[in-house]
Design a protein around this motif. Structure first.
Motif, PDB file in Angstrom:
ATOM      1  N   GLN A   1      38.093  68.121  94.248  1.00  0.00           N
ATOM      2  CA  GLN A   1      39.240  68.873  93.705  1.00  0.00           C
ATOM      3  C   GLN A   1      40.194  67.926  92.978  1.00  0.00           C
ATOM      4  O   GLN A   1      40.706  68.251  91.923  1.00  0.00           O
ATOM      5  CB  GLN A   1      39.972  69.618  94.834  1.00  0.00           C
TER       6      GLN A   1
ATOM      7  N   ASP B   1      39.336  65.135  91.513  1.00  0.00           N
ATOM      8  CA  ASP B   1      38.697  64.766  90.248  1.00  0.00           C
ATOM      9  C   ASP B   1      38.878  65.854  89.200  1.00  0.00           C
ATOM     10  O   ASP B   1      39.155  65.563  88.032  1.00  0.00           O
ATOM     11  CB  ASP B   1      37.196  64.502  90.472  1.00  0.00           C
ATOM     12  N   VAL B   2      38.748  67.108  89.630  1.00  0.00           N
ATOM     13  CA  VAL B   2      38.924  68.236  88.709  1.00  0.00           C
ATOM     14  C   VAL B   2      40.380  68.268  88.211  1.00  0.00           C
ATOM     15  O   VAL B   2      40.646  68.424  87.019  1.00  0.00           O
ATOM     16  CB  VAL B   2      38.541  69.573  89.397  1.00  0.00           C
ATOM     17  N   ASN B   3      41.319  68.108  89.163  1.00  0.00           N
ATOM     18  CA  ASN B   3      42.741  68.108  88.790  1.00  0.00           C
ATOM     19  C   ASN B   3      43.067  66.944  87.855  1.00  0.00           C
ATOM     20  O   ASN B   3      43.801  67.105  86.882  1.00  0.00           O
ATOM     21  CB  ASN B   3      43.633  68.031  90.029  1.00  0.00           C
TER      22      ASN B   3
ATOM     23  N   ALA C   1      41.011  65.363  85.822  1.00  0.00           N
ATOM     24  CA  ALA C   1      40.407  65.629  84.519  1.00  0.00           C
ATOM     25  C   ALA C   1      41.265  66.622  83.731  1.00  0.00           C
ATOM     26  O   ALA C   1      41.490  66.454  82.522  1.00  0.00           O
ATOM     27  CB  ALA C   1      38.985  66.162  84.692  1.00  0.00           C
ATOM     28  N   ALA C   2      41.777  67.646  84.400  1.00  0.00           N
ATOM     29  CA  ALA C   2      42.629  68.639  83.738  1.00  0.00           C
ATOM     30  C   ALA C   2      43.922  67.998  83.259  1.00  0.00           C
ATOM     31  O   ALA C   2      44.384  68.243  82.137  1.00  0.00           O
ATOM     32  CB  ALA C   2      42.922  69.796  84.680  1.00  0.00           C
ATOM     33  N   LEU C   3      44.519  67.151  84.091  1.00  0.00           N
ATOM     34  CA  LEU C   3      45.757  66.478  83.713  1.00  0.00           C
ATOM     35  C   LEU C   3      45.539  65.496  82.556  1.00  0.00           C
ATOM     36  O   LEU C   3      46.375  65.389  81.659  1.00  0.00           O
ATOM     37  CB  LEU C   3      46.360  65.749  84.914  1.00  0.00           C
TER      38      LEU C   3
ATOM     39  N   ALA D   1      43.238  65.776  80.241  1.00  0.00           N
ATOM     40  CA  ALA D   1      43.037  66.606  79.050  1.00  0.00           C
ATOM     41  C   ALA D   1      44.384  67.104  78.528  1.00  0.00           C
ATOM     42  O   ALA D   1      44.642  67.107  77.313  1.00  0.00           O
ATOM     43  CB  ALA D   1      42.116  67.776  79.368  1.00  0.00           C
ATOM     44  N   GLU D   2      45.265  67.507  79.440  1.00  0.00           N
ATOM     45  CA  GLU D   2      46.593  67.983  79.064  1.00  0.00           C
ATOM     46  C   GLU D   2      47.409  66.845  78.430  1.00  0.00           C
ATOM     47  O   GLU D   2      48.106  67.046  77.439  1.00  0.00           O
ATOM     48  CB  GLU D   2      47.301  68.521  80.310  1.00  0.00           C
TER      49      GLU D   2
ATOM     50  N   ASP E   1      46.179  64.214  76.866  1.00  0.00           N
ATOM     51  CA  ASP E   1      45.594  63.940  75.560  1.00  0.00           C
ATOM     52  C   ASP E   1      46.080  64.960  74.533  1.00  0.00           C
ATOM     53  O   ASP E   1      46.423  64.604  73.402  1.00  0.00           O
ATOM     54  CB  ASP E   1      44.065  63.949  75.657  1.00  0.00           C
ATOM     55  N   LYS E   2      46.148  66.238  74.927  1.00  0.00           N
ATOM     56  CA  LYS E   2      46.648  67.282  74.023  1.00  0.00           C
ATOM     57  C   LYS E   2      48.113  67.033  73.682  1.00  0.00           C
ATOM     58  O   LYS E   2      48.531  67.172  72.526  1.00  0.00           O
ATOM     59  CB  LYS E   2      46.488  68.663  74.643  1.00  0.00           C
TER      60      LYS E   2
END
Length: 180
Positions: A31, A33-35, A37-39, A41-42, A44-45
């Motif tokens: 979980q 790792d998923v969080n 990765a999401a952060l 990506a956010e 980077d955006k």
């Protein structure tokens, strides 16, 4: 052995607890790792958005500078077009070979009207202050003369002044009444 049996279940319980904790830890790590990765990506955006905004701001600044330069460069274009008609009229008067003073006077009068129209369109106004109190912001007194008028009143204009959109570009050169 009963002591050993008592320890046996405790060891098995401990192994069960450790296995369950291991499953929980693996789930938590997954979980995380998923969080993460999401952060990422956010983040980077957000970085891309910042770069886009900076580039857009630079483009706006550059376009504004170019527009200002063009405005400054061609600000007098409209006025210059108006003055071309005046120059054409003056050249025609100089080219006239009729030697008629009356025709020359009429031509000069029409040319003066063209020039006055060009000044009016450019919001260039004449300062002709005869009879007004001296205003050092608009008038330049070049001498004083004895006169029946109130002291510091303009009695003669030696050279008219001009204002461009309310800003004095040349003060009127005037003669004022001297105090008695």
């Amino acid at each position: 052995m009963s002591g050993e049996n008592e320890n046996q279940p405790n060891l098995e319980n401990a192994a069960d607890v450790e296995a369950g904790a291991g499953d929980q830890t693996a789930t938590d790590e997954g979980q995380l790792d998923v969080n993460l990765a999401a952060l990422l990506a956010e983040l980077d955006k957000a970085r891309q958005d910042v770069l886009y905004v900076r580039a857009e701001a630079e483009n706006i600044r550059r376009r504004a500078a170019e527009d200002n330069e063009k405005t400054r460069k061609f600000a007098v274009e409209k006025f210059a077009r108006e003055l071309l008609a005046v120059r054409d009229s003056l050249e025609m008067a100089l080219a006239d070979q009729s030697a008629s003073f009356e025709n020359l006077k009429i031509g000069v009068d029409l040319t003066n009207k063209q020039l006055a129209s060009a000044f009016e369109k450019a919001d260039l106004k004449e300062i002709n202050p005869v009879g007004e109190k001296l205003d050092p912001n608009k008038h330049q007194a070049i001498s004083m003369v004895p006169a029946d008028a109130e002291p510091n009143t303009v009695v003669q204009v030696m050279q008219k002044g001009y204002e461009l959109s309310g800003r004095v570009i040349r003060p009127a050169m005037v003669v004022v009444a001297a105090p008695k």
